[in-house]
Design an enzyme around this catalytic site. Structure first.
Site, PDB file in Angstrom:
ATOM      1  N   ALA A  63       0.872  -1.172   0.000  1.00 23.40           N
ATOM      2  CA  ALA A  63       0.000   0.000   0.000  1.00 23.40           C
ATOM      3  C   ALA A  63       0.908   1.220   0.000  1.00 23.40           C
ATOM      4  O   ALA A  63       2.101   1.112   0.282  1.00 23.40           O
ATOM      5  CB  ALA A  63      -0.860  -0.014   1.260  1.00 23.40           C
ATOM      6  N   GLY A 102       0.505  -5.008   0.768  1.00 21.04           N
ATOM      7  CA  GLY A 102      -0.706  -4.958  -0.065  1.00 21.04           C
ATOM      8  C   GLY A 102      -0.490  -5.561  -1.437  1.00 21.04           C
ATOM      9  O   GLY A 102      -1.437  -6.039  -2.069  1.00 21.04           O
ATOM     10  N   GLU A 105      -1.066  -9.124  -0.962  1.00 20.20           N
ATOM     11  CA  GLU A 105      -2.499  -9.303  -0.689  1.00 20.20           C
ATOM     12  C   GLU A 105      -3.315  -9.202  -1.983  1.00 20.20           C
ATOM     13  O   GLU A 105      -4.284  -9.942  -2.175  1.00 20.20           O
ATOM     14  CB  GLU A 105      -2.947  -8.278   0.358  1.00 20.20           C
ATOM     15  CG  GLU A 105      -2.356  -8.561   1.734  1.00 20.20           C
ATOM     16  CD  GLU A 105      -2.630  -7.454   2.730  1.00 20.20           C
ATOM     17  OE1 GLU A 105      -3.169  -7.774   3.810  1.00 20.20           O
ATOM     18  OE2 GLU A 105      -2.335  -6.284   2.419  1.00 20.20           O
ATOM     19  N   GLU A 125       4.456  -5.710   6.998  1.00 20.09           N
ATOM     20  CA  GLU A 125       3.739  -4.630   7.685  1.00 20.09           C
ATOM     21  C   GLU A 125       4.174  -4.486   9.151  1.00 20.09           C
ATOM     22  O   GLU A 125       4.165  -3.381   9.697  1.00 20.09           O
ATOM     23  CB  GLU A 125       2.226  -4.904   7.637  1.00 20.09           C
ATOM     24  CG  GLU A 125       1.567  -4.656   6.286  1.00 20.09           C
ATOM     25  CD  GLU A 125       1.651  -5.832   5.348  1.00 20.09           C
ATOM     26  OE1 GLU A 125       0.902  -5.838   4.348  1.00 20.09           O
ATOM     27  OE2 GLU A 125       2.477  -6.745   5.585  1.00 20.09           O
TER      28      GLU A 125
HETATM   29  N1  T1G Z   1       4.688   3.374  -0.091  1.00 21.50           N
HETATM   30  C1  T1G Z   1       5.185   4.585  -0.437  1.00 21.50           C
HETATM   31  N2  T1G Z   1       6.473   4.816  -0.833  1.00 21.50           N
HETATM   32  C2  T1G Z   1       7.276   3.751  -0.892  1.00 21.50           C
HETATM   33  C3  T1G Z   1       6.844   2.446  -0.545  1.00 21.50           C
HETATM   34  C4  T1G Z   1       5.471   2.279  -0.140  1.00 21.50           C
HETATM   35  N3  T1G Z   1       4.970   1.089   0.178  1.00 21.50           N
HETATM   36  N4  T1G Z   1       7.890   1.611  -0.688  1.00 21.50           N
HETATM   37  C5  T1G Z   1       8.922   2.363  -1.113  1.00 21.50           C
HETATM   38  N5  T1G Z   1       8.567   3.641  -1.240  1.00 21.50           N
HETATM   39  C6  T1G Z   1       9.416   4.745  -1.703  1.00 21.50           C
HETATM   40  C7  T1G Z   1      10.595   5.024  -0.777  1.00 21.50           C
HETATM   41  O1  T1G Z   1      10.237   5.898   0.247  1.00 21.50           O
HETATM   42  C8  T1G Z   1      11.599   5.651  -1.737  1.00 21.50           C
HETATM   43  O2  T1G Z   1      11.222   6.992  -1.933  1.00 21.50           O
HETATM   44  C9  T1G Z   1      11.343   4.892  -3.039  1.00 21.50           C
HETATM   45  O3  T1G Z   1      10.021   4.342  -2.915  1.00 21.50           O
HETATM   46  C10 T1G Z   1      12.301   3.762  -3.275  1.00 21.50           C
HETATM   47  O4  T1G Z   1      12.302   2.940  -2.124  1.00 21.50           O
HETATM   48  C11 T1G Z   1      -2.721  -2.794   3.455  1.00 21.50           C
HETATM   49  C12 T1G Z   1      -0.728  -1.931   5.328  1.00 21.50           C
HETATM   50  C13 T1G Z   1      10.282  -2.258  -2.044  1.00 21.50           C
HETATM   51  C14 T1G Z   1      12.150  -3.369  -0.920  1.00 21.50           C
HETATM   52  O5  T1G Z   1       6.646  -2.290   3.836  1.00 21.50           O
HETATM   53  O6  T1G Z   1      10.704  -2.303   1.639  1.00 21.50           O
HETATM   54  O7  T1G Z   1       0.986  -2.733   2.337  1.00 21.50           O
HETATM   55  O8  T1G Z   1      13.194   8.049  -0.928  1.00 21.50           O
HETATM   56  O9  T1G Z   1      14.677   3.402  -1.465  1.00 21.50           O
HETATM   57  O10 T1G Z   1      15.926  -0.020  -1.596  1.00 21.50           O
HETATM   58  O11 T1G Z   1      -1.557  -4.622   4.230  1.00 21.50           O
HETATM   59  O12 T1G Z   1      11.139   0.188  -0.676  1.00 21.50           O
HETATM   60  O13 T1G Z   1      13.070   7.723  -3.367  1.00 21.50           O
HETATM   61  O14 T1G Z   1      11.528   9.386  -2.246  1.00 21.50           O
HETATM   62  O15 T1G Z   1      13.340   1.597  -0.297  1.00 21.50           O
HETATM   63  O16 T1G Z   1      15.011  -0.621  -3.863  1.00 21.50           O
HETATM   64  C15 T1G Z   1       4.086  -2.749   3.046  1.00 21.50           C
HETATM   65  C16 T1G Z   1       8.224  -1.026   1.741  1.00 21.50           C
HETATM   66  C17 T1G Z   1       3.422  -1.425   3.062  1.00 21.50           C
HETATM   67  C18 T1G Z   1       7.591  -2.357   1.676  1.00 21.50           C
HETATM   68  C19 T1G Z   1      12.542  -1.407  -2.451  1.00 21.50           C
HETATM   69  N6  T1G Z   1       5.248  -2.687   2.180  1.00 21.50           N
HETATM   70  N7  T1G Z   1       9.249  -0.809   0.745  1.00 21.50           N
HETATM   71  O17 T1G Z   1      13.705  -1.077  -1.791  1.00 21.50           O
HETATM   72  O18 T1G Z   1      14.046   1.292  -2.687  1.00 21.50           O
HETATM   73  S1  T1G Z   1       2.075  -1.427   4.218  1.00 21.50           S
HETATM   74  C20 T1G Z   1       6.459  -2.443   2.658  1.00 21.50           C
HETATM   75  C21 T1G Z   1      10.436  -1.473   0.799  1.00 21.50           C
HETATM   76  C22 T1G Z   1       0.864  -2.361   3.429  1.00 21.50           C
HETATM   77  C23 T1G Z   1      -1.371  -3.468   3.523  1.00 21.50           C
HETATM   78  C24 T1G Z   1      -0.335  -2.723   4.249  1.00 21.50           C
HETATM   79  C25 T1G Z   1      11.462  -1.080  -0.205  1.00 21.50           C
HETATM   80  C26 T1G Z   1      11.570  -2.053  -1.410  1.00 21.50           C
HETATM   81  P1  T1G Z   1      12.306   8.084  -2.142  1.00 21.50           P
HETATM   82  P2  T1G Z   1      13.671   2.321  -1.544  1.00 21.50           P
HETATM   83  P3  T1G Z   1      14.789  -0.134  -2.522  1.00 21.50           P
END
Ligand code: T1G
Length: 687
Positions: A63, A102, A105, A125
């Site tokens: 998400a 998400g 999911e 999450e």
């Molecule tokens: N939402 C918004 N921005 C995100 C994002 C996300 N989910 N994931 C990454 N970004 C932005 C990040 O801030 C950065 O921005 C750019 O993308 C590159 O990321 C309903 C509640 C996928 C392994 O926890 O672990 O789903 O700094 O530098 O090293 O159940 O990003 O360039 O402006 O980290 O290649 C669950 C989070 C969400 C995964 C890639 N998902 N992301 O790593 O790039 S909660 C996560 C990561 C959810 C549902 C729920 C990593 C990556 P900027 P990066 P990377």
């Protein structure tokens, strides 16, 4: 259609491709067109099957975290997944890169999932203080079983495609052009005909769930949560999937999600998610230098760990020592450390071999001439450092980056001892350097921007969280640590005990308190540092004079019987403390947990404010990243400066002023920026 969703056809198979760089987060501007497309495709009789894929480097990585804490725009992910489950024709998720949160999911809403061999799938999450809120805790167990789902969801650690396939999470793994494979897979499935079962209607994974075993595992994981709410909620929600009907479990998941998303803990952990990424951003980013080979001087505890960190990052390493014996000792320790990982199963024998093959040992400075980066990790003495940098200046190639691992010495002075101060900076690793994530990158006055940009990028490549800081005594981490510890002795003399203070810290969420940490690191390090600076700490100094250096000598502030790492209270230490107090005419009194927090964490925050004022750290969030990744500050509190916002800057100032009044000590004199933060709610200098 939208810029964020492309719909294309391959005969009677339609591919809906999400395109929302950089990580295809399920932002509202993706969800809306996706919902419209799914409804249209469901009702389009010419469509035999639907493939959901993503453009760019990854499948949906979750998400959109930036949307949390704001009113959620419809449709939500749950509604999209529910719509997916109304589609009778086969739906296939084509997963490359990472399918996280998400994103997974969404894929669990499809009838089938196919993955690229290099893909990773997970529900992380919990690392954001949340639980999967799009049905992941209810659907995943139906495929992989309750215990596997529990482990994946409470750890938040993704699994590889092969493991996911073996667990029943994905139906096929492909190499090469994934979308084409997915289309062929979908067409074949459609040709075979339905009905096609949604995950909600499948419970092969839930059959024969041993609830007692599940509860035992969940209880064990709960014990490790150290006050974090999300791991507990995750376990509860997976258990509901086993014990409740599908929709009831889904509703329960929702209720838990809503509770967590508004919690301070989740706000703190979301703050840290973005703070770690901000910390790696350099103003006026410049070109980078090429790093092909790394040199490390000193094969002791720090040098050996640093060399392993680079070898683990696939960099060839030249390890230099003053003598052959010392070199062999260092290499033997490295070999032993890798063997421990192999025994624990966290490293294969092959990988160990590959990493050891990266090492070249030497006792000759000339062997550093082909290194692009050289990290010095020798004894913490300015004269020794200058001698080493003098030799380095003579042998290192032009453009090589010369780094010191000092944890507090003046790097400007070290740089000035070379003819190339623009190539000198600090790389302050934390022990054990091959494990600890934090890397304090110290920018000296003359450090060139491209050298800085190079090591910031390098830190990411070796799995470190980098924070760029300026030169001052102890940089950010150790300088604030000194402020946090400045009252420790006074608290003991006035009546607190080491275990009482440590208990306050572990109750707060730290892995261990300052006295246990001192015993682990070795009390002699601080003793040598105090002596070098003409400072004293009557209790700690006396312990060291008695040879009580902590775990390494079996006794420090605590006793460690027969090599155990478990601290036992030592009545001798309590007597020593009372004697020293009596010598100073200090009568012991009852000291509360609040007072201990006020006299340790409030000065820590205050010192952080001073560091920001001086520009030693660029952002308040950088200081939070340092403390969470280098000093075990509880993630659920977001770091010291984020926590100050939760604790209340007004209250902190009022209590600092009280203790300043009582003790006259500078650590309690509220920093102007802290006062401004209390007025504006922001740490930004101009806030
Ligand atoms: N939402 C918004 N921005 C995100 C994002 C996300 N989910 N994931 C990454 N970004 C932005 C990040 O801030 C950065 O921005 C750019 O993308 C590159 O990321 C309903 C509640 C996928 C392994 O926890 O672990 O789903 O700094 O530098 O090293 O159940 O990003 O360039 O402006 O980290 O290649 C669950 C989070 C969400 C995964 C890639 N998902 N992301 O790593 O790039 S909660 C996560 C990561 C959810 C549902 C729920 C990593 C990556 P900027 P990066 P990377």
């Amino acid at each position: 259609m939208s810029d964020f969703l492309k719909v294309s056809r391959d005969g009677d198979v339609v591919i809906a491709t999400i395109d929302n760089p950089p990580v295809n987060a399920l932002s509202f501007h993706v969800r809306e067109p996706l919902m419209q497309a799914l409804v249209a495709l469901r009702d389009d009789a010419s469509v035999a099957a639907i493939v959901i894929a993503c453009a760019g480097r990854t499948f949906v990585a979750g998400a959109d975290i930036t949307e949390f804490g704001k009113p959620m725009q419809q449709p939500e992910l749950r509604a999209i997944v529910a719509t997916l489950e109304t589609i009778a024709k086969p739906t296939v998720a084509a997963i490359h890169g990472t399918a996280l949160g998400g994103g997974l999911e969404l894929a669990l809403g499809c009838h089938f999932r196919v993955a690229d061999a290099g893909a990773k799938l997970g529900l992380p999450e919990v690392k954001l203080g949340l639980l999967p809120g799009g049905g992941g805790t209810v659907r995943l167990p139906r495929l992989v079983g309750a215990v596997k789902a529990l482990r994946m969801i409470v750890s938040g650690t993704p699994v590889g495609a092969t493991e996911a396939h073996a667990a029943g999470l994905v139906d096929a793994v492909f190499e090469g052009d994934l979308t084409t494979h997915a289309v062929n897979f979908a067409r074949e499935i459609a040709r075979k005909g339905g009905p096609f079962r949604s995950v909600r209607d499948r419970n092969e994974g839930l059959k024969e769930t041993d609830l007692a075993a599940f509860d035992a595992e969940a209880a064990d994981l709960a014990r490790k949560a150290r006050g974090l709410e999300a791991p507990i909620a995750c376990a509860q929600s997976v258990r509901n999937a086993v014990t409740l009907p599908f929709d009831a479990a889904l509703a329960a998941e929702r209720a838990l999600f809503v509770k967590l998303v508004g919690s301070d803990q989740s706000r703190a952990q979301r703050h840290l998610f973005f703070a770690e990424r901000e910390a790696a951003k350099l103003a006026g980013k410049d070109t980078k230098r090429r790093i092909a080979r790394v040199g490390v001087i000193g094969a002791g505890t720090m040098g050996g760990g640093i060399a392993m960190a680079f070898a683990n990052g696939d960099y060839p390493v030249t390890l230099l020592e003053t003598s052959h014996e010392a070199l062999q000792r260092g290499l033997a320790t490295i070999d032993r450390n890798y063997s421990v990982s192999v025994t624990r199963g966290s490293l294969s024998e092959d990988a160990k071999r590959q990493r050891l093959d990266q090492f070249k040992g030497s006792t000759d400075y000339a062997d550093l001439a082909d290194c692009d980066l050289i990290v010095e990790a020798v004894f913490e003495d300015m004269a020794v450092k200058k001698e080493v940098f003098g030799k380095l200046d003579a042998v290192a190639k032009p453009g090589a980056i010369l780094a010191t691992n000092t944890s507090y010495l003046d790097i400007n002075e070290i740089a000035a001892s070379t003819s190339r101060p623009q190539d000198v900076l600090g790389l302050h690793f934390f022990s054990p350097a091959n494990v600890m994530k934090l890397l304090e990158i110290v920018r000296a006055d003359k450090t060139a921007l491209d050298a800085l940009a190079t090591v910031v990028d390098l830190a990411r490549r070796i799995g470190k969280v980098a924070v760029v800081v300026g030169v001052c005594h102890g940089f950010v981490g150790n300088r604030m640590l000194a402020a946090r510890g400045s009252e420790s002795e006074a608290l003991l003399l006035e009546g607190a005990t080491p275990s009482q203070i440590d208990q306050v810290f572990t109750d707060f969420g730290w892995p261990m308190g300052p006295f246990q940490m001192g015993d682990l690191a070795g009390l002699d390090i601080g003793w040598r540092n105090r002596k070098a600076r003409g400072l004293s700490a009557v209790i700690a100094d006396t312990l060291c004079e008695q040879g009580r250096f902590g775990q390494k000598t079996g006794r420090g502030f605590y006793l460690y019987e027969n090599g155990s790492r478990t601290p036992a209270t030592d009545p001798e230490v309590e007597v020593l403390i009372r004697d020293k107090a009596a010598e100073k005419g200090i009568a012991p009194r009852a000291i509360s947990a609040e007072e201990i927090i006020e006299r340790t964490l409030y000065p820590l925050i205050n010192e952080g404010a001073k560091i920001l004022e001086e520009g030693i750290a660029a952002r308040a969030s950088d200081i939070d990243v340092v403390w969470v990744n280098g000093y075990g500050f509880p993630v659920g509190k977001g770091g010291p400066l984020f926590w100050a916002g939760l604790e209340g800057p007004g209250k902190i100032i009022e209590r600092l002023e009280y203790w300043h009044q009582r003790t006259g000590k500078d650590v309690f004199k509220p920093a102007p920026l802290l006062k401004r933060m209390a007025e504006t709610g922001s740490w930004e200098a101009g806030g």
